[in-house]
Structure formats: C-alpha cells, structure tokens
Motif scaffolding. Sequence first.
Motif, PDB file in Angstrom:
ATOM      1  N   UNK A 115      -9.431  -0.564   5.911  1.00  0.00           N
ATOM      2  CA  UNK A 115      -8.930  -1.935   5.999  1.00  0.00           C
ATOM      3  C   UNK A 115      -7.447  -1.981   5.646  1.00  0.00           C
ATOM      4  N   UNK A 116      -7.057  -1.197   4.640  1.00  0.00           N
ATOM      5  CA  UNK A 116      -5.662  -1.148   4.192  1.00  0.00           C
ATOM      6  C   UNK A 116      -5.109   0.240   4.473  1.00  0.00           C
ATOM      7  N   UNK A 117      -3.932   0.284   5.073  1.00  0.00           N
ATOM      8  CA  UNK A 117      -3.290   1.561   5.378  1.00  0.00           C
ATOM      9  C   UNK A 117      -1.928   1.620   4.692  1.00  0.00           C
ATOM     10  N   UNK A 118      -1.442   2.812   4.365  1.00  0.00           N
ATOM     11  CA  UNK A 118      -0.125   2.930   3.732  1.00  0.00           C
ATOM     12  C   UNK A 118       0.944   2.162   4.507  1.00  0.00           C
ATOM     13  N   UNK A 119       1.781   1.451   3.766  1.00  0.00           N
ATOM     14  CA  UNK A 119       2.821   0.637   4.377  1.00  0.00           C
ATOM     15  C   UNK A 119       2.436  -0.811   4.561  1.00  0.00           C
ATOM     16  N   UNK A 120       1.136  -1.128   4.491  1.00  0.00           N
ATOM     17  CA  UNK A 120       0.688  -2.506   4.644  1.00  0.00           C
ATOM     18  C   UNK A 120       1.096  -3.345   3.443  1.00  0.00           C
TER      19      UNK A 120
ATOM     20  N   UNK B 109       0.852  -1.186   0.000  1.00  0.00           N
ATOM     21  CA  UNK B 109       0.000   0.000   0.000  1.00  0.00           C
ATOM     22  C   UNK B 109       0.890   1.239   0.000  1.00  0.00           C
ATOM     23  N   UNK B 110       0.951   1.925  -1.136  1.00  0.00           N
ATOM     24  CA  UNK B 110       1.849   3.076  -1.265  1.00  0.00           C
ATOM     25  C   UNK B 110       1.233   4.342  -0.683  1.00  0.00           C
ATOM     26  N   UNK B 111      -0.003   4.620  -1.060  1.00  0.00           N
ATOM     27  CA  UNK B 111      -0.687   5.810  -0.545  1.00  0.00           C
ATOM     28  C   UNK B 111      -2.175   5.673  -0.810  1.00  0.00           C
TER      29      UNK B 111
ATOM     30  N   UNK C 242     -10.731   4.937   1.828  1.00  0.00           N
ATOM     31  CA  UNK C 242     -10.489   3.508   1.750  1.00  0.00           C
ATOM     32  C   UNK C 242      -9.843   3.040   0.467  1.00  0.00           C
ATOM     33  N   UNK C 243      -9.719   3.948  -0.524  1.00  0.00           N
ATOM     34  CA  UNK C 243      -9.079   3.566  -1.784  1.00  0.00           C
ATOM     35  C   UNK C 243      -7.571   3.715  -1.626  1.00  0.00           C
ATOM     36  N   UNK C 244      -6.846   2.625  -1.858  1.00  0.00           N
ATOM     37  CA  UNK C 244      -5.395   2.618  -1.662  1.00  0.00           C
ATOM     38  C   UNK C 244      -4.708   2.175  -2.951  1.00  0.00           C
ATOM     39  N   UNK C 245      -3.669   2.881  -3.305  1.00  0.00           N
ATOM     40  CA  UNK C 245      -2.885   2.560  -4.496  1.00  0.00           C
ATOM     41  C   UNK C 245      -1.824   1.533  -4.108  1.00  0.00           C
ATOM     42  N   UNK C 246      -1.910   0.354  -4.699  1.00  0.00           N
ATOM     43  CA  UNK C 246      -1.022  -0.754  -4.375  1.00  0.00           C
ATOM     44  C   UNK C 246       0.022  -0.933  -5.471  1.00  0.00           C
TER      45      UNK C 246
ATOM     46  N   UNK D  23      -0.357   0.343 -10.819  1.00  0.00           N
ATOM     47  CA  UNK D  23      -1.138   0.154  -9.602  1.00  0.00           C
ATOM     48  C   UNK D  23      -2.207  -0.933  -9.715  1.00  0.00           C
ATOM     49  N   UNK D  24      -2.527  -1.520  -8.558  1.00  0.00           N
ATOM     50  CA  UNK D  24      -3.748  -2.297  -8.391  1.00  0.00           C
ATOM     51  C   UNK D  24      -4.506  -1.665  -7.242  1.00  0.00           C
ATOM     52  N   UNK D  25      -5.811  -1.869  -7.195  1.00  0.00           N
ATOM     53  CA  UNK D  25      -6.600  -1.268  -6.129  1.00  0.00           C
ATOM     54  C   UNK D  25      -8.004  -1.834  -6.094  1.00  0.00           C
TER      55      UNK D  25
END
Length: 213
Positions: free
Chosen positions: A201-206, A127-129, A135-139, A169-171
């Motif tokens: 559910x997902x936080x940056x760094x996860x 999870x980059x940001x 809740x939308x996270x750029x993976x 990215x995926x998201x």
Amino acid sequence: MNPSLEVLPCGDSAFLVELPELTAVVAYYRGLTGAGASAGVSAPQGIIDVVPAARTVLVTFDPETIRPFEVRDWLESAEPAEGISGSGREVTIEVSYGGPDLAEAAQFLGMSEDEMVKLHTGSEWTAAFSGFAPGFVYLVTTHERLRVPRRNTPRTAVPAGSVGLAGEFSGVYPRSSPGGWQLIGTTTAALWDASKAEPALIRPGDLVRFVEA
C-alpha cells in the motif's frame, strides 16, 4: 559527482550507494526515481530495482542491457530532490487511536493524549524505506516532537494493523509479529496484498497522512 555519496560495486550487476544520513537517502532516492515528485523520472533501460535503506540505496541492473560504467555515471550525476517532504503520491491511513502505549508515550513527550494524536495526524510523513516484514515501511517527518524510545521489553506478538512510534519513525505493522514499537492506535488498512500487481500500500517516496477513523 555528489561528494556526499560513495558508489560501491556489488558483484557484476549491482551498485550500493552510501549516503551520510537518512534525509540524504530520501532525497537521493527521489532524485533517481521521481518518487514523491509531481513529474516522473525514468531510470535508464536495464535498471531492475532501486532499493533505499537507512543509509544506502541498492541499485540492481541487467549487465546485458546496460553497462556498469553507464549505471555508475547515472548514479553519480543524479540530482537529489528536496529533503523528506514534497508533493506527489499520497496515501491516507485511517487510525483508531487509543493503543496500549498511547498514554505512556504522551507522558514521555510531555503532552496530553489528544495533543499527541493531533500532532501525529497533523504531520506529513514520508515513506523512507521498507523492511522487517512485507509491507512494513519506516515513515519519517520533518520534526522530532514525536521521537520516543522503543519499549524496554518487546512484545512477542503485535496485532496486524497496529500503528506505532519508535525513535524518529512511525509505522504500521502489516501482520502479527513480534515488535518493540510504542503502539498508539490501529488501522484496518491492508498494508500488503500479494494478490495485487503492487502488493504494498505504501512505497518508498510516498507521502502518508494519518487521520482519525
């Protein structure tokens, strides 16, 4: 001081740290916060929030608790963690693959749908940001084999729980919204729950792993 970063004041209670690329952002954010690391790192007292983006990290603080030069010293002396992979908090997302863009995305990448699904589930995502919607996270992951362009014509409504790809990215769409990502599957996971102490559910760094439902 790390020569690859620039620390810029934002008013009297924030600094914006500019970095050269996304990989550097992830490593620097982890170095500041310990996110995704096996050993936690504590920010100095008075730091309110640390928010990563595609090329920057915004740090807000309470000037009555910590002085600006102390925050700057902390930011300039922080040691980046390792790249975009590592060990730490892991989130598993169950996905029913077969989204409306799966076949076209697989064709673009020159692989079968099954091969694409195996690559998506076999990759370790970080999870980059976050942004775009709560809740939308750029993976991001460590390879570019799943890099696909956004759709030429965005959809006016993407269903909540849609799993997509766009660029590197995926998201996962946490709620129904317009969007131009390539949709490859769906999940029933709740990406955002405002009733919880930690709504996301997902936080940056996860670290995030997708598995077939």
